[in-house]
Design a protein around this motif. Sequence first.
Motif, PDB file in Angstrom:
ATOM      1  N   ALA A 161       0.833  -1.195   0.000  1.00  0.00           N
ATOM      2  CA  ALA A 161       0.000   0.000   0.000  1.00  0.00           C
ATOM      3  C   ALA A 161       0.873   1.252   0.000  1.00  0.00           C
ATOM      4  O   ALA A 161       0.541   2.254  -0.625  1.00  0.00           O
ATOM      5  CB  ALA A 161      -0.942  -0.014   1.201  1.00  0.00           C
ATOM      6  N   GLY A 162       2.014   1.174   0.659  1.00  0.00           N
ATOM      7  CA  GLY A 162       2.958   2.293   0.663  1.00  0.00           C
ATOM      8  C   GLY A 162       3.492   2.610  -0.720  1.00  0.00           C
ATOM      9  O   GLY A 162       3.738   3.775  -1.045  1.00  0.00           O
ATOM     10  N   ASP A 163       3.670   1.582  -1.545  1.00  0.00           N
ATOM     11  CA  ASP A 163       4.112   1.806  -2.927  1.00  0.00           C
ATOM     12  C   ASP A 163       3.057   2.590  -3.711  1.00  0.00           C
ATOM     13  O   ASP A 163       3.391   3.427  -4.550  1.00  0.00           O
ATOM     14  CB  ASP A 163       4.399   0.476  -3.629  1.00  0.00           C
ATOM     15  CG  ASP A 163       5.580  -0.269  -3.029  1.00  0.00           C
ATOM     16  OD1 ASP A 163       6.507   0.389  -2.500  1.00  0.00           O
ATOM     17  OD2 ASP A 163       5.571  -1.509  -3.076  1.00  0.00           O
ATOM     18  N   ILE A 164       1.791   2.306  -3.419  1.00  0.00           N
ATOM     19  CA  ILE A 164       0.704   3.050  -4.058  1.00  0.00           C
ATOM     20  C   ILE A 164       0.750   4.510  -3.607  1.00  0.00           C
ATOM     21  O   ILE A 164       0.618   5.429  -4.423  1.00  0.00           O
ATOM     22  CB  ILE A 164      -0.670   2.424  -3.719  1.00  0.00           C
ATOM     23  CG1 ILE A 164      -0.756   0.979  -4.220  1.00  0.00           C
ATOM     24  CG2 ILE A 164      -1.806   3.280  -4.263  1.00  0.00           C
ATOM     25  CD1 ILE A 164      -0.857   0.813  -5.706  1.00  0.00           C
ATOM     26  N   VAL A 165       0.966   4.730  -2.318  1.00  0.00           N
ATOM     27  CA  VAL A 165       1.063   6.090  -1.788  1.00  0.00           C
ATOM     28  C   VAL A 165       2.192   6.843  -2.486  1.00  0.00           C
ATOM     29  O   VAL A 165       2.009   7.975  -2.951  1.00  0.00           O
ATOM     30  CB  VAL A 165       1.278   6.085  -0.255  1.00  0.00           C
ATOM     31  CG1 VAL A 165       1.592   7.481   0.264  1.00  0.00           C
ATOM     32  CG2 VAL A 165       0.062   5.501   0.454  1.00  0.00           C
ATOM     33  N   VAL A 166       3.355   6.214  -2.601  1.00  0.00           N
ATOM     34  CA  VAL A 166       4.514   6.858  -3.246  1.00  0.00           C
ATOM     35  C   VAL A 166       4.204   7.157  -4.713  1.00  0.00           C
ATOM     36  O   VAL A 166       4.489   8.240  -5.200  1.00  0.00           O
ATOM     37  CB  VAL A 166       5.760   5.957  -3.118  1.00  0.00           C
ATOM     38  CG1 VAL A 166       6.893   6.469  -4.012  1.00  0.00           C
ATOM     39  CG2 VAL A 166       6.217   5.891  -1.669  1.00  0.00           C
ATOM     40  N   ALA A 167       3.585   6.200  -5.407  1.00  0.00           N
ATOM     41  CA  ALA A 167       3.275   6.392  -6.826  1.00  0.00           C
ATOM     42  C   ALA A 167       2.318   7.557  -7.032  1.00  0.00           C
ATOM     43  O   ALA A 167       2.508   8.372  -7.941  1.00  0.00           O
ATOM     44  CB  ALA A 167       2.691   5.107  -7.421  1.00  0.00           C
ATOM     45  N   VAL A 168       1.296   7.655  -6.189  1.00  0.00           N
ATOM     46  CA  VAL A 168       0.341   8.764  -6.304  1.00  0.00           C
ATOM     47  C   VAL A 168       1.040  10.087  -5.997  1.00  0.00           C
ATOM     48  O   VAL A 168       0.863  11.078  -6.719  1.00  0.00           O
ATOM     49  CB  VAL A 168      -0.887   8.547  -5.390  1.00  0.00           C
ATOM     50  CG1 VAL A 168      -1.746   9.801  -5.360  1.00  0.00           C
ATOM     51  CG2 VAL A 168      -1.697   7.353  -5.853  1.00  0.00           C
ATOM     52  N   LYS A 169       1.837  10.121  -4.947  1.00  0.00           N
ATOM     53  CA  LYS A 169       2.554  11.352  -4.591  1.00  0.00           C
ATOM     54  C   LYS A 169       3.483  11.788  -5.722  1.00  0.00           C
ATOM     55  O   LYS A 169       3.589  12.986  -6.022  1.00  0.00           O
ATOM     56  CB  LYS A 169       3.334  11.167  -3.298  1.00  0.00           C
ATOM     57  CG  LYS A 169       2.459  11.190  -2.067  1.00  0.00           C
ATOM     58  CD  LYS A 169       3.270  11.094  -0.787  1.00  0.00           C
ATOM     59  CE  LYS A 169       2.378  11.213   0.426  1.00  0.00           C
ATOM     60  NZ  LYS A 169       3.148  11.136   1.666  1.00  0.00           N
ATOM     61  N   GLU A 170       4.170  10.834  -6.352  1.00  0.00           N
ATOM     62  CA  GLU A 170       5.048  11.172  -7.478  1.00  0.00           C
ATOM     63  C   GLU A 170       4.254  11.747  -8.636  1.00  0.00           C
ATOM     64  O   GLU A 170       4.694  12.702  -9.276  1.00  0.00           O
ATOM     65  CB  GLU A 170       5.829   9.936  -7.935  1.00  0.00           C
ATOM     66  CG  GLU A 170       6.926   9.535  -6.982  1.00  0.00           C
ATOM     67  CD  GLU A 170       7.640   8.250  -7.384  1.00  0.00           C
ATOM     68  OE1 GLU A 170       7.193   7.586  -8.337  1.00  0.00           O
ATOM     69  OE2 GLU A 170       8.635   7.917  -6.724  1.00  0.00           O
ATOM     70  N   LYS A 171       3.099  11.170  -8.915  1.00  0.00           N
ATOM     71  CA  LYS A 171       2.270  11.628 -10.027  1.00  0.00           C
ATOM     72  C   LYS A 171       1.664  13.009  -9.754  1.00  0.00           C
ATOM     73  O   LYS A 171       1.391  13.743 -10.685  1.00  0.00           O
ATOM     74  CB  LYS A 171       1.146  10.635 -10.315  1.00  0.00           C
ATOM     75  CG  LYS A 171       1.609   9.283 -10.775  1.00  0.00           C
ATOM     76  CD  LYS A 171       1.685   9.248 -12.263  1.00  0.00           C
ATOM     77  CE  LYS A 171       2.070   7.858 -12.742  1.00  0.00           C
ATOM     78  NZ  LYS A 171       2.580   7.905 -14.089  1.00  0.00           N
TER      79      LYS A 171
END
Length: 76
Positions: free
Chosen positions: A63-73
């Motif tokens: 789930a943290g990877d999803i958080v990072v991906a959204v923040k990057e986008k």
Amino acid sequence: MKDKIIEIVRGACALPEQVEENTALKSLSLDSLSFVEMLVELENAFGIEFDIDAFDALYNGTAGDIVVAVKEKTNG
């Protein structure tokens, strides 16, 4: 932002789940269709678009990877 993302991940699960940043997505009651629907909900909620090539890496992550991906986008 993180809490909203985690809530969207939790909402996509078929069963009530405890979702933390270190929770492996594959350990959740989240099938591939639910996963794609979750990504679409994230795209709509944050005005972003995921590359189809990123789906496998995200699905095999946390789930943290999803958080990072959204923040990057969102540059957030």
